[in-house]
Motif scaffolding. Sequence first.
Motif, PDB file in Angstrom:
ATOM      1  N   THR A   1      27.478  81.416  17.679  1.00  0.00           N
ATOM      2  CA  THR A   1      26.264  80.703  18.054  1.00  0.00           C
ATOM      3  C   THR A   1      25.298  80.560  16.883  1.00  0.00           C
ATOM      4  O   THR A   1      25.359  81.313  15.907  1.00  0.00           O
ATOM      5  CB  THR A   1      25.543  81.410  19.214  1.00  0.00           C
ATOM      6  N   CYS A   2      24.402  79.609  17.033  1.00  0.00           N
ATOM      7  CA  CYS A   2      23.428  79.284  15.995  1.00  0.00           C
ATOM      8  C   CYS A   2      22.084  79.034  16.675  1.00  0.00           C
ATOM      9  O   CYS A   2      21.927  78.038  17.387  1.00  0.00           O
ATOM     10  CB  CYS A   2      23.894  78.039  15.240  1.00  0.00           C
ATOM     11  N   ALA A   3      21.119  79.915  16.489  1.00  0.00           N
ATOM     12  CA  ALA A   3      19.819  79.779  17.158  1.00  0.00           C
ATOM     13  C   ALA A   3      19.020  78.641  16.538  1.00  0.00           C
ATOM     14  O   ALA A   3      18.994  78.466  15.315  1.00  0.00           O
ATOM     15  CB  ALA A   3      19.028  81.077  17.052  1.00  0.00           C
ATOM     16  N   THR A   4      18.375  77.855  17.390  1.00  0.00           N
ATOM     17  CA  THR A   4      17.536  76.760  16.920  1.00  0.00           C
ATOM     18  C   THR A   4      16.165  76.862  17.557  1.00  0.00           C
ATOM     19  O   THR A   4      16.015  77.421  18.644  1.00  0.00           O
ATOM     20  CB  THR A   4      18.170  75.404  17.260  1.00  0.00           C
ATOM     21  N   GLY A   5      15.161  76.303  16.888  1.00  0.00           N
ATOM     22  CA  GLY A   5      13.805  76.356  17.401  1.00  0.00           C
ATOM     23  C   GLY A   5      13.188  75.000  17.653  1.00  0.00           C
ATOM     24  O   GLY A   5      11.989  74.901  17.902  1.00  0.00           O
ATOM     25  N   ASP A   6      13.969  73.944  17.596  1.00  0.00           N
ATOM     26  CA  ASP A   6      13.451  72.589  17.786  1.00  0.00           C
ATOM     27  C   ASP A   6      13.550  72.162  19.240  1.00  0.00           C
ATOM     28  O   ASP A   6      14.540  72.448  19.922  1.00  0.00           O
ATOM     29  CB  ASP A   6      14.220  71.601  16.908  1.00  0.00           C
ATOM     30  N   ARG A   7      12.547  71.434  19.690  1.00  0.00           N
ATOM     31  CA  ARG A   7      12.557  70.914  21.061  1.00  0.00           C
ATOM     32  C   ARG A   7      13.649  69.865  21.239  1.00  0.00           C
ATOM     33  O   ARG A   7      14.210  69.721  22.323  1.00  0.00           O
ATOM     34  CB  ARG A   7      11.193  70.316  21.397  1.00  0.00           C
ATOM     35  N   SER A   8      13.940  69.121  20.189  1.00  0.00           N
ATOM     36  CA  SER A   8      14.988  68.103  20.214  1.00  0.00           C
ATOM     37  C   SER A   8      15.778  68.182  18.916  1.00  0.00           C
ATOM     38  O   SER A   8      15.193  68.388  17.844  1.00  0.00           O
ATOM     39  CB  SER A   8      14.392  66.693  20.364  1.00  0.00           C
ATOM     40  N   TYR A   9      17.084  68.007  19.007  1.00  0.00           N
ATOM     41  CA  TYR A   9      17.911  68.104  17.810  1.00  0.00           C
ATOM     42  C   TYR A   9      19.273  67.451  18.053  1.00  0.00           C
ATOM     43  O   TYR A   9      19.655  67.151  19.192  1.00  0.00           O
ATOM     44  CB  TYR A   9      18.099  69.558  17.380  1.00  0.00           C
ATOM     45  N   GLU A  10      19.980  67.265  16.941  1.00  0.00           N
ATOM     46  CA  GLU A  10      21.329  66.696  16.979  1.00  0.00           C
ATOM     47  C   GLU A  10      22.257  67.598  16.172  1.00  0.00           C
ATOM     48  O   GLU A  10      21.898  68.066  15.089  1.00  0.00           O
ATOM     49  CB  GLU A  10      21.312  65.291  16.371  1.00  0.00           C
ATOM     50  N   VAL A  11      23.435  67.845  16.713  1.00  0.00           N
ATOM     51  CA  VAL A  11      24.446  68.651  16.041  1.00  0.00           C
ATOM     52  C   VAL A  11      25.750  67.860  15.995  1.00  0.00           C
ATOM     53  O   VAL A  11      26.161  67.261  16.997  1.00  0.00           O
ATOM     54  CB  VAL A  11      24.692  69.983  16.779  1.00  0.00           C
ATOM     55  N   THR A  12      26.393  67.835  14.835  1.00  0.00           N
ATOM     56  CA  THR A  12      27.699  67.196  14.686  1.00  0.00           C
ATOM     57  C   THR A  12      28.633  68.174  13.983  1.00  0.00           C
ATOM     58  O   THR A  12      28.226  68.879  13.056  1.00  0.00           O
ATOM     59  CB  THR A  12      27.599  65.905  13.862  1.00  0.00           C
ATOM     60  N   VAL A  13      29.889  68.219  14.420  1.00  0.00           N
ATOM     61  CA  VAL A  13      30.875  69.081  13.771  1.00  0.00           C
ATOM     62  C   VAL A  13      32.237  68.413  13.818  1.00  0.00           C
ATOM     63  O   VAL A  13      32.569  67.683  14.767  1.00  0.00           O
ATOM     64  CB  VAL A  13      30.914  70.478  14.430  1.00  0.00           C
ATOM     65  N   ASP A  14      33.014  68.618  12.781  1.00  0.00           N
ATOM     66  CA  ASP A  14      34.370  68.084  12.644  1.00  0.00           C
ATOM     67  C   ASP A  14      35.340  69.220  12.978  1.00  0.00           C
ATOM     68  O   ASP A  14      35.355  70.255  12.295  1.00  0.00           O
ATOM     69  CB  ASP A  14      34.552  67.607  11.196  1.00  0.00           C
ATOM     70  N   LEU A  15      36.141  69.047  14.026  1.00  0.00           N
ATOM     71  CA  LEU A  15      37.039  70.099  14.484  1.00  0.00           C
ATOM     72  C   LEU A  15      38.491  69.651  14.408  1.00  0.00           C
ATOM     73  O   LEU A  15      38.824  68.498  14.714  1.00  0.00           O
ATOM     74  CB  LEU A  15      36.722  70.494  15.930  1.00  0.00           C
ATOM     75  N   GLU A  16      39.352  70.590  14.033  1.00  0.00           N
ATOM     76  CA  GLU A  16      40.802  70.372  14.025  1.00  0.00           C
ATOM     77  C   GLU A  16      41.443  71.425  14.923  1.00  0.00           C
ATOM     78  O   GLU A  16      41.211  72.628  14.740  1.00  0.00           O
ATOM     79  CB  GLU A  16      41.349  70.472  12.601  1.00  0.00           C
ATOM     80  N   ILE A  17      42.208  70.972  15.903  1.00  0.00           N
ATOM     81  CA  ILE A  17      42.774  71.850  16.923  1.00  0.00           C
ATOM     82  C   ILE A  17      44.243  72.090  16.624  1.00  0.00           C
ATOM     83  O   ILE A  17      44.994  71.153  16.310  1.00  0.00           O
ATOM     84  CB  ILE A  17      42.643  71.219  18.328  1.00  0.00           C
ATOM     85  N   SER A  18      44.687  73.345  16.751  1.00  0.00           N
ATOM     86  CA  SER A  18      46.111  73.652  16.575  1.00  0.00           C
ATOM     87  C   SER A  18      46.508  74.764  17.533  1.00  0.00           C
ATOM     88  O   SER A  18      45.683  75.588  17.932  1.00  0.00           O
ATOM     89  CB  SER A  18      46.402  74.063  15.129  1.00  0.00           C
ATOM     90  N   GLY A  19      47.770  74.774  17.910  1.00  0.00           N
ATOM     91  CA  GLY A  19      48.282  75.820  18.775  1.00  0.00           C
ATOM     92  C   GLY A  19      48.012  75.553  20.242  1.00  0.00           C
ATOM     93  O   GLY A  19      47.567  74.472  20.645  1.00  0.00           O
ATOM     94  N   ASP A  20      48.260  76.571  21.040  1.00  0.00           N
ATOM     95  CA  ASP A  20      48.141  76.471  22.497  1.00  0.00           C
ATOM     96  C   ASP A  20      46.799  77.032  22.943  1.00  0.00           C
ATOM     97  O   ASP A  20      46.690  78.139  23.444  1.00  0.00           O
ATOM     98  CB  ASP A  20      49.295  77.242  23.149  1.00  0.00           C
ATOM     99  N   GLY A  21      45.778  76.261  22.750  1.00  0.00           N
ATOM    100  CA  GLY A  21      44.432  76.673  23.131  1.00  0.00           C
ATOM    101  C   GLY A  21      43.526  75.468  23.080  1.00  0.00           C
ATOM    102  O   GLY A  21      43.969  74.324  23.016  1.00  0.00           O
ATOM    103  N   HIS A  22      42.221  75.717  23.115  1.00  0.00           N
ATOM    104  CA  HIS A  22      41.271  74.616  22.986  1.00  0.00           C
ATOM    105  C   HIS A  22      39.980  75.147  22.389  1.00  0.00           C
ATOM    106  O   HIS A  22      39.712  76.352  22.392  1.00  0.00           O
ATOM    107  CB  HIS A  22      41.016  73.932  24.331  1.00  0.00           C
ATOM    108  N   GLY A  23      39.187  74.246  21.866  1.00  0.00           N
ATOM    109  CA  GLY A  23      37.919  74.627  21.276  1.00  0.00           C
ATOM    110  C   GLY A  23      36.982  73.451  21.248  1.00  0.00           C
ATOM    111  O   GLY A  23      37.367  72.308  21.524  1.00  0.00           O
ATOM    112  N   GLY A  24      35.716  73.728  20.939  1.00  0.00           N
ATOM    113  CA  GLY A  24      34.759  72.640  20.945  1.00  0.00           C
ATOM    114  C   GLY A  24      33.364  73.092  20.603  1.00  0.00           C
ATOM    115  O   GLY A  24      33.153  74.118  19.946  1.00  0.00           O
ATOM    116  N   LEU A  25      32.420  72.304  21.086  1.00  0.00           N
ATOM    117  CA  LEU A  25      31.008  72.510  20.831  1.00  0.00           C
ATOM    118  C   LEU A  25      30.301  72.718  22.164  1.00  0.00           C
ATOM    119  O   LEU A  25      30.587  72.008  23.137  1.00  0.00           O
ATOM    120  CB  LEU A  25      30.434  71.289  20.107  1.00  0.00           C
TER     121      LEU A  25
END
Length: 523
Positions: free
Chosen positions: A391-415
């Motif tokens: 996790t990443c703590a933020t202090g803004d009332r409004s914000y945008e987050v973008t991340v580039d993810l690569e998935i491998s194996g038998d599982g899942h991940g995200g934002l």
Amino acid sequence: MNRRLAVQAALAGASLPAVAAPRFGNGVEGQRKADLGNGTYINPIVPGDHADPTILKDGADYYMTFSSFQSYPGAVIWHSQDLVNWTPITAALTQPIGTVWAMDLIKHQGRYYLYIPVLQDAGTGIYVTHADDIRGPWSAPIDLKVPGCIDPGHVVGEDGKRYLFVNGGRRIRLKDDGLATDGALEANAWKPWQYPKDWVVEMFAPEGPKLFRRGEWFYLISAVGGTAGPPTSHMVTVARSASVHGPWEDAPNNPLVRTQSIEEPWWSRGHASVVEGPSGDPGDWWMVYHGYENGMRTLGRQALLEPVEWTKDGWLRAKGGTLDRPLPKPRGGKPSKAGFALSDDFSSGKLGLQWAFHAPGPDEAKRLRFEHKSLVIRGKGKALPDSSPLTCATGDRSYEVTVDLEISGDGHGGLALFYEERGHVGIGFSTTQLLTYGYGQEHGWMRQNIATRRVLIRLVNRENVVTWHYSHDSGTTWTQHPWQMEVSGLHHNVFGGFVSLRPALFSAGAGEVRARNFTYRGL
């Protein structure tokens, strides 16, 4: 004892309308900044989830840390020379010892000490860690073996002995090295101030004693009224004594600070530490405490700075009102760096201070490896709730987050936006499907069959209204997720836990998620 009962027992101790958004400056990546650049500042001084501040003046330098709860690395120490602009310098806790509450950071005979209340399955207790350099290394935490106590406040008495005052009006003496207790826990060492019975608060909860000596008096700053609940719950109280052994006299103007109305910009103000200002003027004193921003409890309790003055008869008086407008900056402090970038391209090869695992195991860091400007997160658990997200703590009332993810194996991940195991929202990808989390659970009926190896995910949070987008062509085209989410209810008054709603990267199941270019921008 389960955690909820342990919280109630510890708090009990031995006793028992909307406004406009505050004005603020633009900092790193559009993040909130207290210093307005014209000799004034606007609260918060450290935005976002920075509760229970403990502050240390060390020559021209100030150091401050906050409750870190189930986040590790924890007990992040911040530095300033002007009390307004703060930047993190190190994390004093790297190995999990439990849920970390309101600490006390002190310096005694050239050594730094951090007294740490911890909630574990067996209840609460207090640890200590120490360092010869504030930047570390910090020692392994030592259990002081004082069960049932929280919120230590360290003081050296007129007798030269060291003491910890704790919640509920109690205290215990320490050995001279400060690393073990010297005697039994004493009840009724101080009597918490009692507010009128008809006040609307959360509960009595006498806690947060912070002590200092000025002239002939010892001063004891403490909180009553409960740290959350109604906006008018929390407060700051003062008592003084000519001896660390009492008797303690309550200030005639108690409470020093309290939110009076739901109309105020800051709710549940309380849990203060008092410190001398940087000018060297005997009358230059300040108070740091926390409060919830009106209507934005999802951000957690934020760190607030208020000037105080000494009356002729030796009591403190608060001078900041409701903190609804800019205030003059402290005089004499050297300009300090403010904040730090939350974005991370993972090129440093180590975990930045913006990141912390939620409820990690002892070897959680082994799930991570850094490769070619990317962070690889090995899967854990079956889904987002039990994956110990990063996790990443933020202090803004409004914000945008973008991340580039690569998935491998038998599982899942995200934002995700993660408060705790029962309170979260987010989207994730396996190599074959899109998964959606809302209302604290994964919604199988919303699964979509999408062949995925690499995906960009974008989260936009505007005043607790969340929109998700994703792209499979490096951001050339974006697809908006069909579910827009309103998350204003994901906070302590619903789930407990005292924390905040945070952007989070997660990796669940028998696979890995490779993250690149985590980008944060305040809106």
